[in-house]
Design a protein around this motif. Structure first.
Motif, PDB file in Angstrom:
ATOM      1  N   GLN A 130       0.829  -1.203   0.000  1.00 14.95           N
ATOM      2  CA  GLN A 130       0.000   0.000   0.000  1.00 14.95           C
ATOM      3  C   GLN A 130       0.868   1.260   0.000  1.00 14.95           C
ATOM      4  O   GLN A 130       0.566   2.236  -0.699  1.00 14.95           O
ATOM      5  CB  GLN A 130      -0.927  -0.019   1.208  1.00 14.95           C
ATOM      6  N   LEU A 131       1.942   1.233   0.790  1.00  8.02           N
ATOM      7  CA  LEU A 131       2.840   2.383   0.824  1.00  8.02           C
ATOM      8  C   LEU A 131       3.513   2.595  -0.530  1.00  8.02           C
ATOM      9  O   LEU A 131       3.618   3.730  -1.016  1.00  8.02           O
ATOM     10  CB  LEU A 131       3.899   2.195   1.912  1.00  8.02           C
ATOM     11  N   ILE A 132       3.970   1.503  -1.150  1.00  3.63           N
ATOM     12  CA  ILE A 132       4.612   1.624  -2.457  1.00  3.63           C
ATOM     13  C   ILE A 132       3.617   2.116  -3.491  1.00  3.63           C
ATOM     14  O   ILE A 132       3.932   2.984  -4.320  1.00  3.63           O
ATOM     15  CB  ILE A 132       5.224   0.275  -2.874  1.00  3.63           C
ATOM     16  N   GLN A 133       2.392   1.597  -3.466  1.00  2.00           N
ATOM     17  CA  GLN A 133       1.370   2.033  -4.417  1.00  2.00           C
ATOM     18  C   GLN A 133       1.067   3.512  -4.252  1.00  2.00           C
ATOM     19  O   GLN A 133       0.819   4.229  -5.229  1.00  2.00           O
ATOM     20  CB  GLN A 133       0.093   1.210  -4.235  1.00  2.00           C
ATOM     21  N   ARG A 134       1.137   4.000  -3.038  1.00  2.00           N
ATOM     22  CA  ARG A 134       0.843   5.400  -2.778  1.00  2.00           C
ATOM     23  C   ARG A 134       1.994   6.317  -3.198  1.00  2.00           C
ATOM     24  O   ARG A 134       1.762   7.379  -3.798  1.00  2.00           O
ATOM     25  CB  ARG A 134       0.547   5.598  -1.291  1.00  2.00           C
ATOM     26  N   HIS A 135       3.220   5.904  -2.868  1.00  2.00           N
ATOM     27  CA  HIS A 135       4.357   6.798  -3.046  1.00  2.00           C
ATOM     28  C   HIS A 135       5.200   6.493  -4.284  1.00  2.00           C
ATOM     29  O   HIS A 135       5.883   7.393  -4.797  1.00  2.00           O
ATOM     30  CB  HIS A 135       5.271   6.742  -1.820  1.00  2.00           C
ATOM     31  N   LEU A 136       5.187   5.249  -4.750  1.00  2.00           N
ATOM     32  CA  LEU A 136       6.081   4.860  -5.832  1.00  2.00           C
ATOM     33  C   LEU A 136       5.420   3.809  -6.727  1.00  2.00           C
ATOM     34  O   LEU A 136       5.938   2.695  -6.889  1.00  2.00           O
ATOM     35  CB  LEU A 136       7.403   4.325  -5.263  1.00  2.00           C
ATOM     36  N   PRO A 137       4.277   4.133  -7.325  1.00  2.00           N
ATOM     37  CA  PRO A 137       3.609   3.142  -8.183  1.00  2.00           C
ATOM     38  C   PRO A 137       4.458   2.734  -9.381  1.00  2.00           C
ATOM     39  O   PRO A 137       4.267   1.654  -9.941  1.00  2.00           O
ATOM     40  CB  PRO A 137       2.320   3.857  -8.614  1.00  2.00           C
ATOM     41  N   HIS A 154       7.426   1.749  -9.294  1.00  2.00           N
ATOM     42  CA  HIS A 154       8.158   0.534  -8.912  1.00  2.00           C
ATOM     43  C   HIS A 154       7.314  -0.707  -9.181  1.00  2.00           C
ATOM     44  O   HIS A 154       7.817  -1.711  -9.709  1.00  2.00           O
ATOM     45  CB  HIS A 154       8.537   0.609  -7.428  1.00  2.00           C
ATOM     46  N   LEU A 155       6.042  -0.660  -8.863  1.00  6.09           N
ATOM     47  CA  LEU A 155       5.161  -1.804  -9.114  1.00  6.09           C
ATOM     48  C   LEU A 155       4.954  -2.011 -10.606  1.00  6.09           C
ATOM     49  O   LEU A 155       4.892  -3.156 -11.078  1.00  6.09           O
ATOM     50  CB  LEU A 155       3.817  -1.584  -8.404  1.00  6.09           C
ATOM     51  N   GLU A 156       4.844  -0.911 -11.359  1.00  7.78           N
ATOM     52  CA  GLU A 156       4.709  -1.028 -12.807  1.00  7.78           C
ATOM     53  C   GLU A 156       5.952  -1.664 -13.421  1.00  7.78           C
ATOM     54  O   GLU A 156       5.857  -2.527 -14.312  1.00  7.78           O
ATOM     55  CB  GLU A 156       4.452   0.350 -13.419  1.00  7.78           C
ATOM     56  N   LEU A 157       7.133  -1.266 -12.951  1.00  4.84           N
ATOM     57  CA  LEU A 157       8.362  -1.866 -13.454  1.00  4.84           C
ATOM     58  C   LEU A 157       8.424  -3.351 -13.124  1.00  4.84           C
ATOM     59  O   LEU A 157       8.824  -4.169 -13.965  1.00  4.84           O
ATOM     60  CB  LEU A 157       9.573  -1.138 -12.877  1.00  4.84           C
ATOM     61  N   ASP A 158       8.017  -3.727 -11.920  1.00  7.18           N
ATOM     62  CA  ASP A 158       7.972  -5.143 -11.559  1.00  7.18           C
ATOM     63  C   ASP A 158       7.069  -5.926 -12.507  1.00  7.18           C
ATOM     64  O   ASP A 158       7.401  -7.042 -12.943  1.00  7.18           O
ATOM     65  CB  ASP A 158       7.475  -5.307 -10.118  1.00  7.18           C
ATOM     66  N   ARG A 159       5.914  -5.350 -12.845  1.00 13.12           N
ATOM     67  CA  ARG A 159       4.992  -6.028 -13.773  1.00 13.12           C
ATOM     68  C   ARG A 159       5.630  -6.193 -15.154  1.00 13.12           C
ATOM     69  O   ARG A 159       5.519  -7.255 -15.777  1.00 13.12           O
ATOM     70  CB  ARG A 159       3.678  -5.237 -13.892  1.00 13.12           C
ATOM     71  N   LEU A 160       6.307  -5.169 -15.619  1.00 16.93           N
ATOM     72  CA  LEU A 160       6.949  -5.254 -16.917  1.00 16.93           C
ATOM     73  C   LEU A 160       8.070  -6.294 -16.926  1.00 16.93           C
ATOM     74  O   LEU A 160       8.246  -7.022 -17.918  1.00 16.93           O
ATOM     75  CB  LEU A 160       7.504  -3.888 -17.319  1.00 16.93           C
ATOM     76  N   LEU A 161       8.810  -6.373 -15.847  1.00 17.42           N
ATOM     77  CA  LEU A 161       9.885  -7.359 -15.773  1.00 17.42           C
ATOM     78  C   LEU A 161       9.330  -8.777 -15.795  1.00 17.42           C
ATOM     79  O   LEU A 161       9.924  -9.680 -16.400  1.00 17.42           O
ATOM     80  CB  LEU A 161      10.725  -7.132 -14.516  1.00 17.42           C
ATOM     81  N   ARG A 162       8.195  -8.979 -15.168  1.00 13.81           N
ATOM     82  CA  ARG A 162       7.571 -10.311 -15.215  1.00 13.81           C
ATOM     83  C   ARG A 162       7.049 -10.606 -16.622  1.00 13.81           C
ATOM     84  O   ARG A 162       7.232 -11.714 -17.148  1.00 13.81           O
ATOM     85  CB  ARG A 162       6.435 -10.400 -14.194  1.00 13.81           C
ATOM     86  N   GLN A 163       6.409  -9.630 -17.243  1.00 12.69           N
ATOM     87  CA  GLN A 163       5.844  -9.839 -18.575  1.00 12.69           C
ATOM     88  C   GLN A 163       6.937 -10.072 -19.616  1.00 12.69           C
ATOM     89  O   GLN A 163       6.738 -10.847 -20.557  1.00 12.69           O
ATOM     90  CB  GLN A 163       4.979  -8.643 -18.965  1.00 12.69           C
TER      91      GLN A 163
END
Length: 345
Positions: A6-13, A15-24
């Motif tokens: 939740q903190l990452i989604q609020r302050h650094l989304p 980072h989560l987008e990059l993680d998704r791209l790395l998995r894809q």
């Protein structure tokens, strides 16, 4: 773990987008964590990502973003570009064949602490793009060119004699290992905040004199203008005609390239997205410091995320086919003089 997400989604989304791209894109990407930043007791990796050929003989183009934390649109533009490439590789045979002859390097989020905290600097208060151990030649504007007064002021370089900040050192080492030893390399560092028009700056900023490869910069500018005569929103020019700076990481790397790899060509550029236009169209952004550097209205942000992809495609093609447009030795003196006439007189 849910609280951390939740903190990452609020302050650094991003980072989560990059993680998704790395998995894809796991089948196509090679990823290395080159540094880790602790933000509010959460470890955020700084990653260097490669795509394409592994051969040391191919040209390389590197894309960098998030050096200044408050300019997070640079990171977002690079994630948009990575998203496009990863999904095209599922079906685009032409792109697959192209990537057998060129290598891409990405560092989309160099200063995650600054992005998280909405700071230009890193968490130590140091402006990473003023942090290299090089000084401007001749007079430079006070403060904005970099200073050693206090980390409480913007553009702080750090204390004299200290090693470079870890984020800056990670960028420098990545470029050394992955770009400088290539026969031809281009870097594109994505920023925002200067003027009302997008600029592609030749980012050699320590002197008002032209860099050694100014002929190649002019050749690339003309190549782009001739290739896209009706889609040319950029001012392409040397940064130093506006101001010089101390401690620029790209100055440091360009000088190192010229000394250690004189037979190679390294062209550093900065994509400076003109955020004053966003402010002019939405003056309420002036009420928020963050709004001076990023589009706030959703449709404007989506436009920015897509409008630079043709430029990135062009630069990728130009890097791959660099031998076809680079000036020959017999042309360099004339192109150098034409570049001086265009930009420095």
């Amino acid at each position: 773990m849910p609280e951390t997400l939740q903190l990452i989604q609020r302050h650094l989304p991003e980072h989560l987008e990059l993680d998704r791209l790395l998995r894809q894109g796991a089948r196509h990407l090679r990823c290395q964590t080159v540094h880790t930043v602790m933000v509010d007791n959460i470890a955020i990796p700084v990653r260097a990502i490669e795509l394409g050929s592994r051969s040391p003989l191919v040209p390389v183009i590197g894309f960098f973003g998030g050096v200044h934390g408050v300019e997070r649109i640079g990171t977002q533009v690079l994630l948009s570009w990575m998203h496009s490439l990863i999904h095209r590789l599922d079906w685009d045979d032409q792109l697959r064949h192209q990537l057998e002859r060129v290598r891409l390097v990405f560092m989309p989020m160099i200063n995650p602490g600054g992005i998280w905290k909405h700071r230009r600097s890193n968490l130590n208060g140091v402006d990473l793009m003023r942090n290299a151990p090089v000084d401007a030649m001749g007079p430079a504007p006070w403060l904005v060119s970099g200073h050693r007064i206090s980390p409480r002021l913007p553009w702080y370089r750090g204390r004299r004699g200290d090693p470079m900040e870890a984020e800056a050192a990670a960028l420098v080492e990545t470029v050394r290992q992955r770009l400088l030893n290539a026969p031809f390399a281009i870097s594109v560092d994505c920023h925002s905040g200067f003027g009302r028009q997008d600029r592609l700056w030749c980012s050699y900023a320590r002197t008002h004199k032209p860099m050694h490869n100014i002929a190649e910069v002019l050749a690339l500018k003309r190549l782009y203008q001739n290739t896209y005569p009706h889609h040319h929103p950029y001012i392409i020019e040397p940064q130093s005609i506006h101001y010089t700076t101390h401690g620029d990481l790209w100055d440091y790397l360009y000088d190192e390239s010229a000394e250690l790899f004189p037979d190679n060509t390294f062209l550093p550029f900065t994509l400076e997205m003109g955020s004053w236009l966003w402010v002019r169209k939405n003056p309420r952004q002036m009420l928020d410091y963050f709004g001076y550097f990023n589009p706030v209205i959703d449709h404007r942000k989506r436009r920015v995320l897509r409008q630079h992809l043709p430029l990135f495609d062009f630069l990728l093609n130009a890097a791959q086919s660099w031998r076809n447009w680079m000036p020959r030795p017999s042309q360099r003196d004339l192109l150098t003089q034409e570049a001086i006439n265009e930009w420095f007189l």
